[in-house]
Design a protein around this motif. Structure first.
Motif, mmCIF file in Angstrom:
data_model
loop_
_atom_site.group_PDB
_atom_site.id
_atom_site.type_symbol
_atom_site.label_atom_id
_atom_site.label_comp_id
_atom_site.label_asym_id
_atom_site.label_seq_id
_atom_site.Cartn_x
_atom_site.Cartn_y
_atom_site.Cartn_z
ATOM 1 N N ALA A 121 33.331 45.686 25.924
ATOM 2 C CA ALA A 121 34.407 46.214 25.073
ATOM 3 C C ALA A 121 35.640 46.631 25.862
ATOM 4 O O ALA A 121 36.615 47.104 25.286
ATOM 5 N N GLU A 272 40.961 40.279 23.887
ATOM 6 C CA GLU A 272 40.234 40.621 25.117
ATOM 7 C C GLU A 272 41.153 41.007 26.264
ATOM 8 O O GLU A 272 40.725 41.665 27.222
ATOM 9 N N LYS A 277 41.929 46.229 22.695
ATOM 10 C CA LYS A 277 41.089 45.164 22.153
ATOM 11 C C LYS A 277 41.529 44.717 20.761
ATOM 12 O O LYS A 277 40.700 44.436 19.885
#
Length: 412
Positions: A121, A272, A277
């Motif tokens: 993440a 990404e 994000k």
């Protein structure tokens, strides 16, 4: 009349001989000594399991490792459990599994499992920073402790030396990461609750420091310094690209040619790559497009727009711009990330909509509806604002050599 079993003696147990077939010597109340043909002797407790009443044998260990007195003590403990309808075999297995889990589920081992989820993440560089901080400040001291034995006082004692050095920002990050690990342990059933949820209250809060930046009226001086700086050409491109796009250093250096939509004049950054994000699109001004035109002979055949010096197949390091700005004489005065603050301050002073500025900086809007509105309508408004900003940078570069200049430079 019930059969009365005569208790065994130490001599009987010691002198019991092996036979062709195994046999048992009874001590009463279910305790037996089983002698096998090979001569080994094993203590067993034969009992009826609670509820099912099925008879089973519970092994206590070998003689002479377990003496007659030891075996009788274990029998007494088992019978106490049976009186409470607790199966001694299940009880022993439960304790054994618990001990095994304690050994296997150390803070270090649980942290490794948590990190496998966490690193998916965040960016690779940030993931590396997370793990390195734990290896340096946590694992050497409490990494081998079972996760179930980690308490607030233990964590505070571990982190306290960092706080005593004045590294309060590091303390904050370590506490956050420890809490994430403990929450992972709760959610995966390893512990019942997170004992570290309040440890941050034991430490002084770090004072928020703004990224070093320059005042809007100092931009012409900076552009002059950049024009004569003894730095690599790709580094120059990175700095000017950051200026015009208002993107973070770590995101700017990862720009790929495939992400550029020349027809729509957009740089579409994938989720990404972004810190938060979330995908982000940057309207490209004529100056930003000119930067791409002039750097194309250098990297147009590569994946990344700003290739690394040693390995052109990779992208430049995100600290490249910082190091160059420092060498230009701006140490302690300006960092690459501070270019965003410079843009924000200038645009706010010029009266541009703060929400549009925040959208351009890719700051996350907590309001979902407004965030959707940002994507749809703000893009056009951002394009106009970005045009003004690039024109402003170009005006501040007058008399200086600018890679993005639409009048001063057309090709490399």
């Amino acid at each position: 009349m019930a059969r009365i079993t005569t208790p065994l003696t130490n001599t009987e147990v010691k002198q019991a001989k092996a036979r062709d077939k195994e046999y048992n010597l009874s001590d009463g109340e279910g305790l037996q000594l089983r002698i096998k043909p090979n001569g080994s002797k094993l203590w067993l407790l034969n009992y009826s399991r609670p509820y099912t009443k099925k008879r089973v044998n519970l092994g206590f260990g070998k003689y002479p490792d377990i003496s007659l007195a030891d075996a009788r003590k274990l029998r007494a403990e088992a019978r106490t459990l049976l009186a409470k309808n607790i199966d001694p075999m299940e009880h022993r297995d439960s304790i054994s599994n618990h001990q095994k889990e304690k050994i296997e589920n150390t803070l270090l081992n649980v942290a490794k499992k948590w990190f496998q989820v966490k690193k998916s993440a965040v960016t690779p560089n940030y993931a590396e920073d997370i793990w390195r901080s734990l290896e340096l400040h946590v694992f050497p001291y409490i990494g081998k402790r079972p996760i179930s034995e980690i308490t607030a006082p233990i964590a505070i004692k571990t982190v306290k030396p960092i706080a005593e050095k004045g590294s309060l920002e590091t303390v904050k990050r370590i506490n956050q990461r420890l809490n994430e690990i403990m929450n992972y342990a709760v959610n995966t059933g390893l512990i019942h609750s997170n004992p570290l949820s309040g440890v941050k209250a034991a430490f002084e809060k770090p004072k928020k420091k703004s990224m070093p930046t320059i005042k809007p009226d100092e931009l012409p001086q900076f552009m002059q310094a950049l024009s004569i700086a003894s730095i690599k050409i790709v580094t120059r491109y990175i700095i000017e690209w950051q200026l015009h796009t208002m993107i973070r250093p770590g995101e700017a250096v990862k720009a790929r040619w495939s992400e550029i939509d020349f027809e729509q004049k957009l740089w579409n950054i994938p989720a990404e790559t972004m810190k938060r994000k979330r995908p982000h699109s940057v309207p490209l001004t004529k100056q930003a497009l000119n930067l791409l035109t002039t750097i194309k002979p250098i990297s147009g055949h590569r994946e990344y727009i700003f290739p690394a010096d040693r390995n052109p197949r990779s992208h430049a390091n995100e600290s490249t711009a910082n190091a160059a700005i420092k060498r230009m004489g701006y140490h302690g005065k300006l960092v690459a990330h501070g270019l965003r603050a410079l843009a924000s301050t200038t645009l706010n002073e010029q009266g541009f909509d703060p929400d549009v500025i925040e959208a351009a900086l890719a700051h996350v809007d907590s309001n979902e509806v407004r965030r959707a509105y940002n994507r749809a309508d703000y893009l056009k408004r951002r394009a106009k604002m970005m045009d003004w900003w690039s024109d402003h940078i170009e005006k501040c570069s007058t008399g200086s050599f600018s890679l993005s200049g639409t009048k001063l430079l057309k090709a490399v």
